[in-house]
Each structure stands twice: as C-alpha cells, then as structure tokens.
Scaffold this motif. Structure first.
Motif, mmCIF file in Angstrom:
data_model
loop_
_atom_site.group_PDB
_atom_site.id
_atom_site.type_symbol
_atom_site.label_atom_id
_atom_site.label_comp_id
_atom_site.label_asym_id
_atom_site.label_seq_id
_atom_site.Cartn_x
_atom_site.Cartn_y
_atom_site.Cartn_z
ATOM 1 N N MET A 1 1.089 -1.439 -0.094
ATOM 2 C CA MET A 1 0.049 0.106 -0.116
ATOM 3 C C MET A 1 0.850 1.057 0.179
ATOM 4 S SD MET A 1 -3.073 1.161 0.345
ATOM 5 C CE MET A 1 -4.104 0.573 0.567
ATOM 6 N N ILE A 2 0.547 2.112 -1.259
ATOM 7 C CA ILE A 2 1.315 3.478 -0.760
ATOM 8 C C ILE A 2 -0.054 4.248 -0.363
ATOM 9 C CG2 ILE A 2 2.017 5.502 -2.448
ATOM 10 C CD1 ILE A 2 2.812 3.121 -4.749
ATOM 11 N N THR A 3 1.085 5.661 0.434
ATOM 12 C CA THR A 3 0.267 6.801 1.443
ATOM 13 C C THR A 3 0.735 7.357 0.436
ATOM 14 O OG1 THR A 3 -0.258 4.904 3.291
ATOM 15 C CG2 THR A 3 -0.406 7.545 3.747
ATOM 16 N N ILE A 4 0.018 8.524 0.317
ATOM 17 C CA ILE A 4 0.369 9.703 0.040
ATOM 18 C C ILE A 4 -0.159 11.109 0.649
ATOM 19 C CG2 ILE A 4 0.652 11.406 -1.534
ATOM 20 C CD1 ILE A 4 -0.264 9.031 -3.625
ATOM 21 N N ARG A 5 0.209 11.989 1.474
ATOM 22 C CA ARG A 5 -0.483 12.082 2.677
ATOM 23 C C ARG A 5 0.391 13.641 2.777
ATOM 24 N NH1 ARG A 5 -2.288 11.433 7.535
ATOM 25 N NH2 ARG A 5 -1.294 9.208 7.127
ATOM 26 N N PHE A 6 -0.421 14.700 1.709
ATOM 27 C CA PHE A 6 -0.391 15.898 2.364
ATOM 28 C C PHE A 6 -0.514 17.129 3.201
ATOM 29 C CE2 PHE A 6 -0.405 14.623 -2.312
ATOM 30 C CZ PHE A 6 0.471 15.301 -2.617
ATOM 31 N N THR A 7 0.260 18.145 3.441
ATOM 32 C CA THR A 7 -0.326 18.674 4.424
ATOM 33 C C THR A 7 0.892 20.202 4.417
ATOM 34 O OG1 THR A 7 2.093 18.069 6.179
ATOM 35 C CG2 THR A 7 0.046 16.495 6.903
ATOM 36 N N ARG A 8 0.198 21.033 5.475
ATOM 37 C CA ARG A 8 0.551 22.867 5.494
ATOM 38 C C ARG A 8 0.476 23.167 6.441
ATOM 39 N NH1 ARG A 8 -2.782 27.525 2.651
ATOM 40 N NH2 ARG A 8 -0.737 29.367 3.873
ATOM 41 N N ARG A 9 1.547 23.743 6.748
ATOM 42 C CA ARG A 9 1.830 24.112 8.050
ATOM 43 C C ARG A 9 1.345 25.665 7.799
ATOM 44 N NH1 ARG A 9 7.924 22.795 7.592
ATOM 45 N NH2 ARG A 9 8.379 24.999 6.985
ATOM 46 N N SER A 10 0.010 26.400 9.221
ATOM 47 C CA SER A 10 -0.162 27.298 9.090
ATOM 48 C C SER A 10 0.771 28.609 9.701
ATOM 49 C CB SER A 10 -0.997 26.822 10.070
ATOM 50 O OG SER A 10 -0.808 26.710 11.503
ATOM 51 N N GLU A 11 2.024 28.144 10.655
ATOM 52 C CA GLU A 11 3.038 29.465 11.042
ATOM 53 C C GLU A 11 3.556 30.109 9.422
ATOM 54 O OE1 GLU A 11 5.026 26.115 11.861
ATOM 55 O OE2 GLU A 11 2.838 26.454 11.670
ATOM 56 N N ASP A 12 4.190 29.435 8.388
ATOM 57 C CA ASP A 12 4.899 29.526 7.537
ATOM 58 C C ASP A 12 4.732 29.647 6.253
ATOM 59 O OD1 ASP A 12 5.247 27.433 7.538
ATOM 60 O OD2 ASP A 12 7.840 27.414 7.802
ATOM 61 N N GLY A 13 3.166 28.791 6.055
ATOM 62 C CA GLY A 13 3.042 28.332 4.717
ATOM 63 C C GLY A 13 3.556 27.378 3.619
ATOM 64 N N GLY A 14 4.442 26.275 5.031
ATOM 65 C CA GLY A 14 4.832 25.610 4.186
ATOM 66 C C GLY A 14 4.157 24.256 4.163
ATOM 67 N N VAL A 15 4.759 23.661 2.737
ATOM 68 C CA VAL A 15 3.736 22.776 1.987
ATOM 69 C C VAL A 15 4.457 21.909 2.076
ATOM 70 C CG1 VAL A 15 2.021 22.058 0.415
ATOM 71 C CG2 VAL A 15 2.129 24.354 0.886
ATOM 72 N N ARG A 16 4.270 20.568 2.291
ATOM 73 C CA ARG A 16 4.032 19.222 2.301
ATOM 74 C C ARG A 16 4.018 17.869 1.868
ATOM 75 N NH1 ARG A 16 6.504 15.981 8.067
ATOM 76 N NH2 ARG A 16 4.511 16.378 7.905
ATOM 77 N N MET A 17 4.584 17.006 1.056
ATOM 78 C CA MET A 17 3.727 15.191 0.307
ATOM 79 C C MET A 17 5.151 14.693 1.234
ATOM 80 S SD MET A 17 3.718 13.936 -3.290
ATOM 81 C CE MET A 17 5.472 12.899 -3.247
ATOM 82 N N MET A 19 5.098 10.357 0.698
ATOM 83 C CA MET A 19 4.591 9.145 -0.256
ATOM 84 C C MET A 19 5.725 7.994 0.826
ATOM 85 S SD MET A 19 4.366 8.757 -3.733
ATOM 86 C CE MET A 19 3.586 10.164 -4.948
ATOM 87 N N GLU A 20 4.641 7.205 0.928
ATOM 88 C CA GLU A 20 5.716 6.217 1.621
ATOM 89 C C GLU A 20 4.802 4.809 0.829
ATOM 90 O OE1 GLU A 20 7.417 7.330 6.027
ATOM 91 O OE2 GLU A 20 5.057 7.381 5.659
ATOM 92 N N GLY A 21 5.930 3.637 0.834
ATOM 93 C CA GLY A 21 5.504 2.335 0.728
ATOM 94 C C GLY A 21 5.607 1.620 -0.539
ATOM 95 N N HIS A 22 5.015 0.732 -0.764
ATOM 96 C CA HIS A 22 4.741 -0.409 -2.462
ATOM 97 C C HIS A 22 3.429 -0.733 -2.434
ATOM 98 C CE1 HIS A 22 9.247 -0.343 -2.696
ATOM 99 N NE2 HIS A 22 9.002 -0.447 -1.873
#
Length: 122
Positions: A1-17, A19-22
């Motif tokens: 299973m591949i897990t893909i997670r997108f997040t954003r930090r409210s303090e500086d607007g940083g965005v992150r992806m 992706m883990e797994g097979h």
C-alpha cells in the motif's frame, strides 16, 4: 500500500508531501501503480526545484526521493504562495486519480481545501 499525505504548516505556509510504501500491484520493477506514484513524486520534486531556482521559495526545499519513500517540502515567499499551493494541488490531483483507480494500492490524505475530494468523479 502506498500512502500519500499532503500537509501545510499555518505558521509559515510550508507545504509537504510524504509518499511511503509499495503498491503491490505487480512485480518489483514492473508495478504500474508504483511507476505512476513515482512519476508524481519526481514531477513534484522537479517542479519545486524550478520554483526554488526562480526565487519563489524562502529557503532551499527538501527533496528526498528514495525507494519506497518520498518527502518534498517547500516554504513559499508570500508573493508566491498561490503558485506553490497550485503546484502541490496539481500533483495531489494526480494522486487522487491514482487512489480512486487503485483504492487497494493507494491511500490519499489530501491537503485541507475547499475541494470536495470525496464527491469528485471522473
């Protein structure tokens, strides 16, 4: 299973992806779901590099691409927030399509937004 997670930090607007797994949809090296997910990660990584080289990020992005794991983080300059969010949103849209077509192989945790991901249909 591949897990893909997108997040954003409210303090500086940083965005992150992250992706883990097979996917486990085929043999290693010829799994089409893994290939599609990998292409999404590499596309985001290159796009974030272009954003950095264009001076649109506050600092050097984190781009860590490994077998079975990808982490991509970017902190936009204030004037580039919309462009950076759009870049991540486009890749998230591709991840959404992948997760809908292969629900046993891909799980998506989208960035909170006004987009009704659960109701969208192709």
């Amino acid at each position: 299973m591949i897990t893909i997670r997108f997040t954003r930090r409210s303090e500086d607007g940083g965005v992150r992806m992250v992706m883990e797994g097979h996917a486990g949809a085929g043999a290693k090296g010829s799994d089409p779901v893994c290939a599609a997910a990998t292409m999404l990660a590499y596309t985001l990584g290159q796009s974030v590099r272009f954003l950095y080289e264009s001076g649109l990020l506050r600092c050097r992005p984190r781009i860590d691409l490994q077998e079975g794991r990808a982490v991509i983080c970017a902190v936009p300059r204030r004037e580039a927030l919309a462009e950076v969010l759009h870049t991540f949103w486009v890749v998230q849209s591709g991840a959404w399509v992948l997760s809908r077509n292969y629900p046993r192989n891909v799980t998506l945790y989208p960035l909170d937004s006004d987009t009704p991901w659960e109701r969208m249909r192709l």
